[in-house]
Design an enzyme around this catalytic site. Structure first.
Site, PDB file in Angstrom:
ATOM      1  N   ASP A  47       0.828  -1.172  -0.105  1.00  0.00           N
ATOM      2  CA  ASP A  47       0.049  -0.027  -0.037  1.00  0.00           C
ATOM      3  C   ASP A  47       0.840   1.229  -0.008  1.00  0.00           C
ATOM      4  OD1 ASP A  47      -2.245   1.599   0.099  1.00  0.00           O
ATOM      5  OD2 ASP A  47      -2.781   0.839   1.962  1.00  0.00           O
ATOM      6  N   CYS A  70      -3.791   5.166  -2.126  1.00  0.00           N
ATOM      7  CA  CYS A  70      -4.422   4.512  -3.135  1.00  0.00           C
ATOM      8  C   CYS A  70      -4.349   5.298  -4.462  1.00  0.00           C
ATOM      9  CB  CYS A  70      -5.778   3.980  -2.946  1.00  0.00           C
ATOM     10  SG  CYS A  70      -6.650   3.214  -4.246  1.00  0.00           S
TER      11      CYS A  70
END
Ligand code: HMG
Ligand code: MG
Length: 297
Positions: free
Chosen positions: A16, A240
């Site tokens: 991530d 993201c």
């Protein structure tokens, strides 16, 4: 209100974190990062993702990275997969744990993976089937649990529905993602309580991005509610790419500092973690996103 005595941190920085950094670091550096993290006492390190390299070029070297790391006994190295193609790529290099992902918001799912919630689940159904046959563990993410960059508010009932379905389909743990850090402690607690009405608390994790500086407060509220698994990213890296406004995850160093300061055992050596975070920040050419690292001498 009783706090857990022990918390498992799921380190998501190599996935991530690095998926949304401007600087793409070399595969050798990613391997060194994961090896360093493996030496800190962490027991779960999400290593990379086998998504489309056109969608996330930062992690196009997933196979090389996964094949290059030294896997330590007792440490899990899950990888993110969106579909069977990703699962097969992951298995080809020996992955034994994967993570599938969907969201509580239709609009976000469409932007992130070009699919509705139902379609995203259909895509990973064959992953769950194959994983069961291969004895591969599957973790599940539900994104946008406290708000969506496209849709705005997200109903708690939608979070509960997707989390319950993913758990029923065989995900051993559901990580509840505040993708763009919109949550505040009262809302985080209420959302977790509602999900825990349908999925056992022992099968839940929380995943906060720190966009608005609320992540540690939200984590504390959720610990008081009974959760004992917390996702975090070294140096507060990431976000993201398909969630405008998503800043990094809460920094692992800051989570460990808070938990150990409260007498909650994480099993993680903070000094080693801080040294790893500093090393990564230098590789990325930017200041660490961890306050604890910035304060350490
Ligand atoms: P698509 O374009 O709709 O899919 O993408 P497609 O099936 O039509 O395939 C298009 C091309 O991608 C084809 O190649 C496929 O072979 C290839 P082409 O024929 O054009 O050369 N492809 C793949 N290649 C490698 N590995 C694969 C794969 N699958 C298809 N697994 C797709 C659909 C899901 C693939 C795409 O949308 C995608 O990869 N999205 C990933 C987005 C992403 O990684 N987002 C970040 C992760 S989620 C997140 O960060 C949130 C989380 O942290 C929790 C939170 O914070 O809330 C988990
Ligand atoms: Mg995330």
């Amino acid at each position: 209100m009783s706090l857990p005595t022990r918390v498992r941190i799921v380190e998501v920085g190599p996935r991530d974190g690095l998926q949304n950094e401007k600087t793409i670091i070399a595969a050798a550096d990613k391997i060194e990062l994961i090896n360093r993290l493996s030496d800190t006492g962490l027991r779960s390190i999400e290593a990379t993702s086998f998504v489309s390299p056109k969608w996330v070029p930062q992690l196009a070297d997933a196979a090389e990275v996964y094949a290059g790391i030294t896997r330590r006994d007792g440490v899990a190295y899950p990888v993110l997969v969106p579909n069977l193609q990703g699962y097969e790529r992951a298995r080809a290099v020996g992955a034994t744990e994967v993570a599938v992902f969907s969201a509580a918001s239709e609009a976000f799912n469409r932007k992130n993976i070009n699919a509705s919630i139902d379609e995203s689940i259909e895509r990973f159904l064959p992953v769950l089937e194959r994983a069961a046959a291969d004895q591969v563990k599957v973790r599940g993410y539900v994104s946008t649990v406290l708000g969506c960059p496209y849709q705005g508010d997200v109903a708690v009932a939608d979070v509960v529905r997707v989390a319950r379905r993913m758990h029923a389909l065989g995900c051993y743990e559901i990580s509840l993602g505040d993708t763009i850090g919109m949550g505040t402690p009262g809302k985080a607690r209420a959302m977790l309580r509602a999900v825990a009405g349908e999925v056992p608390m022992a099968a839940l994790a929380v995943h906060f991005h720190d966009t608005r500086g609320q992540a540690l407060a939200n984590i504390l509220a959720c610990l008081e509610e009974g959760v004992a698994v917390v996702d975090a990213a070294i140096s507060g890296t990431g976000g993201c790419p398909y969630a405008p406004g998503a800043s990094g995850n809460v920094a692992s160093e800051d989570v460990v500092y808070m938990l150990e300061g409260m007498g909650i055992d994480t099993g993680v050596d903070l000094a080693k973690l801080v040294a790893t975070g500093r090393w990564l920040a230098a590789r990325l050419g930017r200041a660490s996103g961890s306050k604890v690292t910035l304060a350490a001498h």
